[in-house]
Design a protein around this motif. Structure first.
Motif, PDB file in Angstrom:
ATOM      1  N   LYS A 185       0.827  -1.202   0.000  1.00 42.88           N
ATOM      2  CA  LYS A 185       0.000   0.000   0.000  1.00 42.88           C
ATOM      3  C   LYS A 185       0.864   1.256   0.000  1.00 42.88           C
ATOM      4  O   LYS A 185       0.658   2.179  -0.792  1.00 42.88           O
ATOM      5  CB  LYS A 185      -0.911  -0.018   1.233  1.00 42.88           C
ATOM      6  CG  LYS A 185      -1.911   1.122   1.297  1.00 42.88           C
ATOM      7  CD  LYS A 185      -3.055   0.778   2.237  1.00 42.88           C
ATOM      8  CE  LYS A 185      -4.109   1.871   2.228  1.00 42.88           C
ATOM      9  NZ  LYS A 185      -3.857   2.922   3.215  1.00 42.88           N
ATOM     10  N   ASP A 186       1.867   1.265   0.856  1.00 45.25           N
ATOM     11  CA  ASP A 186       2.692   2.463   1.017  1.00 45.25           C
ATOM     12  C   ASP A 186       3.504   2.777  -0.235  1.00 45.25           C
ATOM     13  O   ASP A 186       3.682   3.933  -0.603  1.00 45.25           O
ATOM     14  CB  ASP A 186       3.637   2.270   2.216  1.00 45.25           C
ATOM     15  CG  ASP A 186       4.184   3.588   2.712  1.00 45.25           C
ATOM     16  OD1 ASP A 186       3.370   4.389   3.208  1.00 45.25           O
ATOM     17  OD2 ASP A 186       5.386   3.837   2.580  1.00 45.25           O
ATOM     18  N   ALA A 187       4.033   1.734  -0.888  1.00 45.87           N
ATOM     19  CA  ALA A 187       4.921   1.955  -2.038  1.00 45.87           C
ATOM     20  C   ALA A 187       4.180   1.789  -3.363  1.00 45.87           C
ATOM     21  O   ALA A 187       4.807   1.833  -4.420  1.00 45.87           O
ATOM     22  CB  ALA A 187       6.101   0.978  -1.970  1.00 45.87           C
ATOM     23  N   ASN A 188       2.869   1.597  -3.285  1.00 45.71           N
ATOM     24  CA  ASN A 188       2.072   1.412  -4.496  1.00 45.71           C
ATOM     25  C   ASN A 188       2.574   0.212  -5.311  1.00 45.71           C
ATOM     26  O   ASN A 188       2.827   0.309  -6.514  1.00 45.71           O
ATOM     27  CB  ASN A 188       2.101   2.703  -5.325  1.00 45.71           C
ATOM     28  CG  ASN A 188       1.134   2.659  -6.494  1.00 45.71           C
ATOM     29  OD1 ASN A 188       0.130   1.940  -6.441  1.00 45.71           O
ATOM     30  ND2 ASN A 188       1.438   3.404  -7.545  1.00 45.71           N
ATOM     31  N   LEU A 189       2.735  -0.928  -4.611  1.00 44.21           N
ATOM     32  CA  LEU A 189       3.236  -2.148  -5.250  1.00 44.21           C
ATOM     33  C   LEU A 189       2.171  -3.243  -5.150  1.00 44.21           C
ATOM     34  O   LEU A 189       1.301  -3.188  -4.280  1.00 44.21           O
ATOM     35  CB  LEU A 189       4.495  -2.651  -4.515  1.00 44.21           C
ATOM     36  CG  LEU A 189       5.742  -1.766  -4.520  1.00 44.21           C
ATOM     37  CD1 LEU A 189       6.765  -2.300  -3.531  1.00 44.21           C
ATOM     38  CD2 LEU A 189       6.338  -1.690  -5.918  1.00 44.21           C
ATOM     39  N   SER A 190       2.284  -4.242  -6.013  1.00 38.71           N
ATOM     40  CA  SER A 190       1.441  -5.426  -5.858  1.00 38.71           C
ATOM     41  C   SER A 190       1.998  -6.227  -4.671  1.00 38.71           C
ATOM     42  O   SER A 190       3.108  -5.958  -4.204  1.00 38.71           O
ATOM     43  CB  SER A 190       1.481  -6.282  -7.129  1.00 38.71           C
ATOM     44  OG  SER A 190       2.761  -6.876  -7.250  1.00 38.71           O
ATOM     45  N   ILE A 191       1.228  -7.212  -4.203  1.00 42.87           N
ATOM     46  CA  ILE A 191       1.687  -8.044  -3.094  1.00 42.87           C
ATOM     47  C   ILE A 191       2.986  -8.761  -3.465  1.00 42.87           C
ATOM     48  O   ILE A 191       3.935  -8.817  -2.672  1.00 42.87           O
ATOM     49  CB  ILE A 191       0.586  -9.079  -2.699  1.00 42.87           C
ATOM     50  CG1 ILE A 191      -0.611  -8.344  -2.071  1.00 42.87           C
ATOM     51  CG2 ILE A 191       1.127 -10.139  -1.752  1.00 42.87           C
ATOM     52  CD1 ILE A 191      -0.333  -7.685  -0.724  1.00 42.87           C
ATOM     53  N   GLU A 192       3.060  -9.269  -4.695  1.00 45.68           N
ATOM     54  CA  GLU A 192       4.271  -9.985  -5.141  1.00 45.68           C
ATOM     55  C   GLU A 192       5.465  -9.031  -5.161  1.00 45.68           C
ATOM     56  O   GLU A 192       6.563  -9.364  -4.714  1.00 45.68           O
ATOM     57  CB  GLU A 192       4.077 -10.569  -6.556  1.00 45.68           C
ATOM     58  CG  GLU A 192       3.099 -11.732  -6.621  1.00 45.68           C
ATOM     59  CD  GLU A 192       1.643 -11.284  -6.471  1.00 45.68           C
ATOM     60  OE1 GLU A 192       1.327 -10.108  -6.781  1.00 45.68           O
ATOM     61  OE2 GLU A 192       0.823 -12.106  -6.015  1.00 45.68           O
ATOM     62  N   GLN A 193       5.245  -7.817  -5.685  1.00 47.28           N
ATOM     63  CA  GLN A 193       6.325  -6.827  -5.729  1.00 47.28           C
ATOM     64  C   GLN A 193       6.756  -6.437  -4.315  1.00 47.28           C
ATOM     65  O   GLN A 193       7.943  -6.257  -4.052  1.00 47.28           O
ATOM     66  CB  GLN A 193       5.862  -5.573  -6.481  1.00 47.28           C
ATOM     67  CG  GLN A 193       5.758  -5.746  -7.988  1.00 47.28           C
ATOM     68  CD  GLN A 193       5.089  -4.550  -8.647  1.00 47.28           C
ATOM     69  OE1 GLN A 193       4.152  -3.963  -8.107  1.00 47.28           O
ATOM     70  NE2 GLN A 193       5.572  -4.178  -9.816  1.00 47.28           N
ATOM     71  N   ALA A 194       5.789  -6.310  -3.405  1.00 50.22           N
ATOM     72  CA  ALA A 194       6.111  -5.922  -2.022  1.00 50.22           C
ATOM     73  C   ALA A 194       6.936  -7.006  -1.339  1.00 50.22           C
ATOM     74  O   ALA A 194       7.846  -6.703  -0.562  1.00 50.22           O
ATOM     75  CB  ALA A 194       4.828  -5.646  -1.244  1.00 50.22           C
ATOM     76  N   MET A 195       6.637  -8.268  -1.635  1.00 53.52           N
ATOM     77  CA  MET A 195       7.435  -9.365  -1.054  1.00 53.52           C
ATOM     78  C   MET A 195       8.878  -9.266  -1.532  1.00 53.52           C
ATOM     79  O   MET A 195       9.813  -9.435  -0.746  1.00 53.52           O
ATOM     80  CB  MET A 195       6.845 -10.725  -1.461  1.00 53.52           C
ATOM     81  CG  MET A 195       5.627 -11.102  -0.648  1.00 53.52           C
ATOM     82  SD  MET A 195       4.822 -12.589  -1.276  1.00 53.52           S
ATOM     83  CE  MET A 195       6.044 -13.816  -0.860  1.00 53.52           C
ATOM     84  N   ARG A 196       9.056  -8.963  -2.829  1.00 53.45           N
ATOM     85  CA  ARG A 196      10.418  -8.833  -3.364  1.00 53.45           C
ATOM     86  C   ARG A 196      11.127  -7.630  -2.742  1.00 53.45           C
ATOM     87  O   ARG A 196      12.314  -7.671  -2.449  1.00 53.45           O
ATOM     88  CB  ARG A 196      10.370  -8.690  -4.896  1.00 53.45           C
ATOM     89  CG  ARG A 196       9.973  -9.961  -5.616  1.00 53.45           C
ATOM     90  CD  ARG A 196      10.191  -9.864  -7.113  1.00 53.45           C
ATOM     91  NE  ARG A 196       9.171  -9.080  -7.774  1.00 53.45           N
ATOM     92  CZ  ARG A 196       8.062  -9.575  -8.318  1.00 53.45           C
ATOM     93  NH1 ARG A 196       7.835 -10.874  -8.287  1.00 53.45           N
ATOM     94  NH2 ARG A 196       7.192  -8.789  -8.901  1.00 53.45           N
ATOM     95  N   ALA A 197      10.367  -6.546  -2.533  1.00 52.86           N
ATOM     96  CA  ALA A 197      10.957  -5.312  -1.990  1.00 52.86           C
ATOM     97  C   ALA A 197      11.370  -5.487  -0.530  1.00 52.86           C
ATOM     98  O   ALA A 197      12.291  -4.821  -0.048  1.00 52.86           O
ATOM     99  CB  ALA A 197       9.963  -4.166  -2.121  1.00 52.86           C
ATOM    100  N   LYS A 198      10.679  -6.376   0.174  1.00 49.08           N
ATOM    101  CA  LYS A 198      10.994  -6.575   1.597  1.00 49.08           C
ATOM    102  C   LYS A 198      12.189  -7.508   1.814  1.00 49.08           C
ATOM    103  O   LYS A 198      12.696  -7.601   2.930  1.00 49.08           O
ATOM    104  CB  LYS A 198       9.764  -7.173   2.317  1.00 49.08           C
ATOM    105  CG  LYS A 198       8.953  -6.115   3.085  1.00 49.08           C
ATOM    106  CD  LYS A 198       7.704  -6.720   3.699  1.00 49.08           C
ATOM    107  CE  LYS A 198       7.955  -7.549   4.944  1.00 49.08           C
ATOM    108  NZ  LYS A 198       8.245  -6.735   6.133  1.00 49.08           N
ATOM    109  N   ALA A 199      12.634  -8.173   0.758  1.00 43.51           N
ATOM    110  CA  ALA A 199      13.725  -9.156   0.899  1.00 43.51           C
ATOM    111  C   ALA A 199      15.083  -8.462   0.947  1.00 43.51           C
ATOM    112  O   ALA A 199      15.963  -8.718   0.135  1.00 43.51           O
ATOM    113  CB  ALA A 199      13.656 -10.164  -0.248  1.00 43.51           C
TER     114      ALA A 199
END
Ligand code: MG
Length: 267
Positions: free
Chosen positions: A130-144
């Motif tokens: 939500k915060d970075a305007n990403l899909s759930i899959e993209q957010a998982m990659r961004a958190k790694a």
């Protein structure tokens, strides 16, 4: 002479508003046809880089997490070179600090100052999305994250110098990307990684002409480390405020400016 392109992703090759890159596809195809390496040099994680390498069909080395590490496909260079470790089918040259140390430093700063600091490690995947305007899959990659922590700093701008001082006091560096602040190791910056990789390209090709394209403060070390620095216009119409002798300022915003740089200096 061989050209090597070092490029930021968010706000540069990718649109900052929706991460789109369609406008850059013909220029990317032309670079591939000419065998010009396209080296991502970004705050993004290994997993995010791999995603964009796959969708854009890029096989060149890349720099993750603001210079935290360089990933080089094992079959890429024709010679042996010094590297830290092997991971998957890459040789990895690491510069960054450990993620848990960066998290601990941020927690300490929050406790000492009461600042509203929210790191990716404090957010769920859904919150990052939500915060970075990403899909759930993209957010998982961004958190790694491994070498860098991205965080929101929800305080007035005049508190920023205190934040920077605190980060330096803890022995780390801080940069501001397009969207988030980043805390990372002192030895990790885009410039050091670009210089290390440029040496390898020179060993492979002899003389090379390096071009760097970015849009934000975290790109400054990269822009200083290349032969031809360039910035693209940001969403608000401005350019990164930096004085460099031969800096090229593209008219276009994000990927449109990126295409302009590639056409002017390489194609
Ligand atoms: Mg950027």
């Amino acid at each position: 002479m061989n050209a090597v392109l070092f490029t930021d992703l968010d706000g540069t090759l990718l649109s900052l508003s929706d991460y789109s890159y369609d406008v850059a596809l013909p220029a990317l195809a032309a670079l591939k046809e000419r065998g010009v390496p396209v080296v991502f040099c970004t705050a993004k994680t290994l997993s995010e880089n791999e995603y964009y390498r796959a969708v854009l069909g890029i096989k060149d080395p890349f720099i993750v997490e603001n210079g935290g590490a360089i990933f080089i496909p094992q079959d890429y260079f024709s010679f042996e070179f010094t590297h830290g470790k092997e991971q998957g089918h890459y040789y990895v040259i690491e510069f960054g600090a450990r993620y848990d140390e960066l998290r601990a430093a941020l927690n300490a700063i929050r406790a000492e100052t009461g600042f509203k600091i929210t790191g990716f490690g404090d957010m769920t995947v859904a919150e990052v999305a939500k915060d970075a305007n990403l899909s759930i899959e993209q957010a998982m990659r961004a958190k790694a994250k491994v070498y860098n922590e991205s965080f929101r700093f929800d305080e007035p701008k005049d508190k920023e110098p205190i934040l920077f001082e605190k980060v330096h006091e803890k022995g780390f560096s801080i940069t501001h990307g397009g969207r988030y602040y980043n805390i990372h190791g002192r030895n990790a910056d885009k410039g050091r990684a670009v210089k290390t990789l440029t040496k390898l390209f020179k060993r492979e090709y002899g003389a090379v002409m390096t071009i760097g394209v970015g849009d934000s403060k975290n790109d400054i070390p990269m822009l200083k480390a290349v032969d031809q620095p360039a910035v693209v216009r940001r969403l608000d119409g401005t350019w990164l405020d930096i004085q460099l002798e031969n800096l090229y300022k593209a008219e276009g915003v994000g990927p449109e400016g990126w295409v302009e740089v590639v056409e002017k200096f390489i194609l």
